[in-house]
Design a protein around this motif. Structure first.
Motif, PDB file in Angstrom:
ATOM      1  N   PRO A   9       0.886  -1.218  -0.016  1.00 61.42           N
ATOM      2  CA  PRO A   9      -0.042   0.022   0.040  1.00 61.42           C
ATOM      3  C   PRO A   9       0.810   1.394  -0.013  1.00 61.42           C
ATOM      4  CG  PRO A   9      -0.453  -1.371   1.988  1.00 61.42           C
ATOM      5  CD  PRO A   9       0.676  -2.038   1.242  1.00 61.42           C
ATOM      6  N   THR A  10       0.555   2.274  -0.684  1.00 65.84           N
ATOM      7  CA  THR A  10       1.332   3.368  -0.602  1.00 65.84           C
ATOM      8  C   THR A  10       0.532   4.650  -0.620  1.00 65.84           C
ATOM      9  OG1 THR A  10       3.238   4.727  -1.913  1.00 65.84           O
ATOM     10  CG2 THR A  10       1.307   3.567  -3.205  1.00 65.84           C
ATOM     11  N   ASP A  11       0.955   5.531   0.218  1.00 68.46           N
ATOM     12  CA  ASP A  11       0.315   6.970   0.438  1.00 68.46           C
ATOM     13  C   ASP A  11       1.237   8.051   0.950  1.00 68.46           C
ATOM     14  OD1 ASP A  11       0.900   6.572   3.147  1.00 68.46           O
ATOM     15  OD2 ASP A  11      -1.244   5.957   3.747  1.00 68.46           O
ATOM     16  N   GLU A  12       1.049   9.130   1.326  1.00 71.29           N
ATOM     17  CA  GLU A  12       1.851  10.119   1.531  1.00 71.29           C
ATOM     18  C   GLU A  12       2.779   9.658   2.762  1.00 71.29           C
ATOM     19  OE1 GLU A  12      -1.222  10.428   1.363  1.00 71.29           O
ATOM     20  OE2 GLU A  12      -1.979  12.291   0.603  1.00 71.29           O
ATOM     21  N   SER A  13       2.490   8.706   3.719  1.00 68.48           N
ATOM     22  CA  SER A  13       3.171   8.381   4.668  1.00 68.48           C
ATOM     23  C   SER A  13       4.469   7.707   4.271  1.00 68.48           C
ATOM     24  CB  SER A  13       2.657   7.476   5.744  1.00 68.48           C
ATOM     25  OG  SER A  13       2.362   6.351   4.916  1.00 68.48           O
ATOM     26  N   ASN A  14       4.409   6.793   3.084  1.00 70.25           N
ATOM     27  CA  ASN A  14       5.523   6.158   2.750  1.00 70.25           C
ATOM     28  C   ASN A  14       5.902   6.582   1.119  1.00 70.25           C
ATOM     29  OD1 ASN A  14       3.537   4.768   1.100  1.00 70.25           O
ATOM     30  ND2 ASN A  14       4.363   2.679   1.523  1.00 70.25           N
ATOM     31  N   GLY A  15       5.847   7.811   0.854  1.00 76.04           N
ATOM     32  CA  GLY A  15       6.286   8.376  -0.185  1.00 76.04           C
ATOM     33  C   GLY A  15       5.757   7.873  -1.603  1.00 76.04           C
ATOM     34  N   ALA A  16       4.452   8.133  -1.527  1.00 77.05           N
ATOM     35  CA  ALA A  16       3.730   7.598  -2.826  1.00 77.05           C
ATOM     36  C   ALA A  16       4.210   8.682  -3.973  1.00 77.05           C
ATOM     37  CB  ALA A  16       2.381   7.716  -2.647  1.00 77.05           C
ATOM     38  N   LEU A  17       3.988   8.322  -5.316  1.00 80.17           N
ATOM     39  CA  LEU A  17       4.263   9.358  -6.280  1.00 80.17           C
ATOM     40  C   LEU A  17       3.413  10.358  -6.326  1.00 80.17           C
ATOM     41  CD1 LEU A  17       6.561   9.073  -8.411  1.00 80.17           C
ATOM     42  CD2 LEU A  17       4.664   8.383 -10.121  1.00 80.17           C
ATOM     43  N   LYS A  18       3.828  11.467  -6.684  1.00 82.88           N
ATOM     44  CA  LYS A  18       2.696  12.871  -6.730  1.00 82.88           C
ATOM     45  C   LYS A  18       2.966  13.181  -7.978  1.00 82.88           C
ATOM     46  CE  LYS A  18       5.191  14.868  -3.447  1.00 82.88           C
ATOM     47  NZ  LYS A  18       5.787  15.633  -2.815  1.00 82.88           N
ATOM     48  N   VAL A  19       1.766  13.520  -8.707  1.00 80.28           N
ATOM     49  CA  VAL A  19       1.565  13.847 -10.229  1.00 80.28           C
ATOM     50  C   VAL A  19       0.971  15.187 -10.219  1.00 80.28           C
ATOM     51  CG1 VAL A  19       1.339  11.613 -11.121  1.00 80.28           C
ATOM     52  CG2 VAL A  19      -0.622  12.843 -10.536  1.00 80.28           C
ATOM     53  N   ILE A  20       1.016  16.004 -11.369  1.00 81.11           N
ATOM     54  CA  ILE A  20       0.453  17.146 -11.625  1.00 81.11           C
ATOM     55  C   ILE A  20      -0.336  16.923 -12.708  1.00 81.11           C
ATOM     56  CG2 ILE A  20       0.400  19.607 -12.017  1.00 81.11           C
ATOM     57  CD1 ILE A  20       3.037  19.844 -10.602  1.00 81.11           C
ATOM     58  N   SER A  21      -1.776  16.688 -12.452  1.00 82.45           N
ATOM     59  CA  SER A  21      -2.698  16.470 -13.631  1.00 82.45           C
ATOM     60  C   SER A  21      -2.625  17.438 -14.667  1.00 82.45           C
ATOM     61  CB  SER A  21      -4.106  16.592 -12.784  1.00 82.45           C
ATOM     62  OG  SER A  21      -5.186  16.642 -14.005  1.00 82.45           O
ATOM     63  N   GLY A  22      -2.618  17.041 -16.030  1.00 82.42           N
ATOM     64  CA  GLY A  22      -2.600  17.668 -17.041  1.00 82.42           C
ATOM     65  C   GLY A  22      -1.325  18.009 -17.581  1.00 82.42           C
ATOM     66  N   SER A  23      -0.186  17.988 -16.713  1.00 85.81           N
ATOM     67  CA  SER A  23       0.926  18.507 -17.212  1.00 85.81           C
ATOM     68  C   SER A  23       1.865  17.744 -18.450  1.00 85.81           C
ATOM     69  CB  SER A  23       2.061  18.698 -15.992  1.00 85.81           C
ATOM     70  OG  SER A  23       2.098  17.265 -15.514  1.00 85.81           O
ATOM     71  N   LEU A  37       4.154  13.397 -17.935  1.00 81.01           N
ATOM     72  CA  LEU A  37       3.254  13.732 -16.682  1.00 81.01           C
ATOM     73  C   LEU A  37       4.435  14.183 -15.591  1.00 81.01           C
ATOM     74  CD1 LEU A  37       0.535  14.191 -15.722  1.00 81.01           C
ATOM     75  CD2 LEU A  37       0.951  11.999 -14.217  1.00 81.01           C
ATOM     76  N   LEU A  38       4.305  15.439 -14.913  1.00 79.43           N
ATOM     77  CA  LEU A  38       5.177  15.895 -13.983  1.00 79.43           C
ATOM     78  C   LEU A  38       4.950  14.845 -12.710  1.00 79.43           C
ATOM     79  CD1 LEU A  38       5.119  19.725 -14.142  1.00 79.43           C
ATOM     80  CD2 LEU A  38       6.917  18.367 -14.436  1.00 79.43           C
ATOM     81  N   HIS A  39       5.924  14.438 -12.153  1.00 75.60           N
ATOM     82  CA  HIS A  39       5.855  13.682 -10.866  1.00 75.60           C
ATOM     83  C   HIS A  39       6.831  13.852 -10.028  1.00 75.60           C
ATOM     84  CE1 HIS A  39       7.766  11.215 -14.016  1.00 75.60           C
ATOM     85  NE2 HIS A  39       8.396  10.333 -13.095  1.00 75.60           N
ATOM     86  N   ALA A  40       6.692  13.509  -8.925  1.00 71.31           N
ATOM     87  CA  ALA A  40       7.801  13.705  -7.720  1.00 71.31           C
ATOM     88  C   ALA A  40       7.515  12.700  -6.632  1.00 71.31           C
ATOM     89  CB  ALA A  40       7.601  15.117  -7.370  1.00 71.31           C
ATOM     90  N   SER A  41       8.360  12.583  -5.786  1.00 65.96           N
ATOM     91  CA  SER A  41       8.156  11.708  -4.500  1.00 65.96           C
ATOM     92  C   SER A  41       8.872  12.435  -3.564  1.00 65.96           C
ATOM     93  CB  SER A  41       8.255  10.287  -4.835  1.00 65.96           C
ATOM     94  OG  SER A  41       9.498   9.736  -4.602  1.00 65.96           O
ATOM     95  N   SER A  42       8.364  12.099  -2.263  1.00 68.48           N
ATOM     96  CA  SER A  42       8.868  12.503  -1.193  1.00 68.48           C
ATOM     97  C   SER A  42       9.563  11.379  -0.198  1.00 68.48           C
ATOM     98  CB  SER A  42       7.782  13.149  -0.110  1.00 68.48           C
ATOM     99  OG  SER A  42       7.064  14.162  -0.823  1.00 68.48           O
ATOM    100  N   ILE A  43      10.209  11.622   0.667  1.00 63.35           N
ATOM    101  CA  ILE A  43      10.829  10.839   1.667  1.00 63.35           C
ATOM    102  C   ILE A  43       9.814  10.325   2.417  1.00 63.35           C
ATOM    103  CG2 ILE A  43      12.217  10.682   3.785  1.00 63.35           C
ATOM    104  CD1 ILE A  43      14.436  12.331   2.422  1.00 63.35           C
ATOM    105  N   ALA A  44       9.822   8.695   2.456  1.00 65.51           N
ATOM    106  CA  ALA A  44       8.754   8.027   3.495  1.00 65.51           C
ATOM    107  C   ALA A  44       8.956   8.506   5.025  1.00 65.51           C
ATOM    108  CB  ALA A  44       8.953   6.496   3.216  1.00 65.51           C
ATOM    109  N   ILE A  45       8.028   8.743   5.844  1.00 68.45           N
ATOM    110  CA  ILE A  45       8.155   9.190   7.045  1.00 68.45           C
ATOM    111  C   ILE A  45       7.560   8.182   7.783  1.00 68.45           C
ATOM    112  CG2 ILE A  45       8.031  11.822   6.876  1.00 68.45           C
ATOM    113  CD1 ILE A  45       4.983  11.619   7.295  1.00 68.45           C
ATOM    114  N   VAL A  46       7.117   7.395   7.478  1.00 69.91           N
ATOM    115  CA  VAL A  46       6.842   5.826   8.098  1.00 69.91           C
ATOM    116  C   VAL A  46       7.799   4.716   7.488  1.00 69.91           C
ATOM    117  CG1 VAL A  46       5.163   4.067   8.614  1.00 69.91           C
ATOM    118  CG2 VAL A  46       4.395   6.512   8.499  1.00 69.91           C
ATOM    119  N   PRO A  47       8.670   4.042   8.427  1.00 72.08           N
ATOM    120  CA  PRO A  47       9.578   3.337   7.767  1.00 72.08           C
ATOM    121  C   PRO A  47       8.968   2.046   7.485  1.00 72.08           C
ATOM    122  CG  PRO A  47       9.940   3.607  10.174  1.00 72.08           C
ATOM    123  CD  PRO A  47       8.665   4.267   9.797  1.00 72.08           C
ATOM    124  N   SER A  48       8.685   1.726   6.137  1.00 70.43           N
ATOM    125  CA  SER A  48       8.369   0.487   5.425  1.00 70.43           C
ATOM    126  C   SER A  48       8.768   0.247   4.265  1.00 70.43           C
ATOM    127  CB  SER A  48       6.559   0.602   5.626  1.00 70.43           C
ATOM    128  OG  SER A  48       6.535   1.787   4.595  1.00 70.43           O
TER     129      SER A  48
END
Ligand SMILES: O=C(O)CCC(=O)C(=O)O
Length: 239
Positions: free
Chosen positions: A142-156, A193-204
């Motif tokens: 499972p992935t979300d903001e807590s483990n650094g899911a991919l982020k995208v900018i719609s339409g870019s 598509l523009l995309h980025a990802s952040s460091i995971a803040i929950v170790p997994s």
């Protein structure tokens, strides 16, 4: 198809069941993936069941409506964001493709610059090639903001290759969307598509099988890193 056209991405939850995910995890575990490494760049050569999945009707049925029946997988990468390899990636487009051989600039002036990643030649092809590609990201966790899911900018993805100034403008005017997924969920996205990802803040673990598909062979003399011969076979069988 419509969502990909307008937004450049779509997420599909629970596409693979837990048994299929477990088999993929086991196959990857056998690859002796060194903890601390962020990924494996030649996944399709190393992992037969992932190669089979990438070429399966199950995945092709997602890709063909967007790229057409000639679509072939041309690269597979495994990413595992985990405590010992916890990275962030700034906003970018995927502009390079992996190829088998390096050509002289004079032979294909539209293909540049060249680089080498993990021993594999990479090059930026013209925008038209990137516009005919699709990335399929299969989530093994499972992935979300807590483990650094991919982020995208719609339409870019709709304005070709973006300059740094244009990327800044997109960042300021459009919110990043976190592509949260269940294990077994799939993200389809255009490489532009523009995309980025952040460091995971929950170790997994945040394990992702990243597959790139293209719909056409590269120009004479240049071969996709994986699957060029299957384009030739498809062409020959049509003749
Ligand atoms: O999986 C990630 O965190 C980043 C992947 C990425 O940026 C890419 O594939 O270009």
């Amino acid at each position: 198809m419509q969502e990909i056209g307008v937004h450049g991405f779509v997420t599909l939850d629970r596409y693979l069941d837990s048994d299929s995910i477990e088999l993929l995890i086991q196959e990857i575990a056998h690859l002796n993936f060194t903890p601390g490494r962020a990924g494996i760049r030649n996944l399709l050569e190393l992992a037969p069941s992932i190669r089979k999945l990438a070429q399966s009707q199950e995945i092709r049925s997602l890709v063909a409506p967007i790229l057409g029946d000639t679509a072939q997988v041309v690269r597979g990468i495994f990413f595992d964001k985990q405590p010992s390899a916890n990275w962030k990636v700034p906003w970018h487009q995927d502009l390079t493709i992996a190829v088998k051989n390096r050509l002289d600039l004079l032979d294909l002036p539209d293909y540049h610059p060249w680089s080498v990643k993990a021993g594999i030649p990479h090059v930026q092809p013209p925008t038209a090639i990137l516009e005919q590609m699709l990335t399929v990201r299969i989530h093994l966790d499972p992935t979300d903001e807590s483990n650094g899911a991919l982020k995208v900018i719609s339409g870019s993805h709709r304005q070709g290759k973006l300059t740094t100034v244009e990327i800044d403008r997109w960042k300021q005017t459009s919110p990043g969307i976190s592509c949260n997924c269940e294990a077994g969920g799939i993200l389809l996205m255009r490489p532009l598509l523009l995309h980025a990802s952040s460091i995971a803040i929950v170790p997994s673990h945040r394990r992702v099988i990243h597959l790139e598909y293209a719909s056409q062979p590269l120009p004479a003399g240049l071969d996709w890193y994986y699957g060029q011969s299957r384009f030739s076979n498809a062409k020959n069988s049509d003749q």
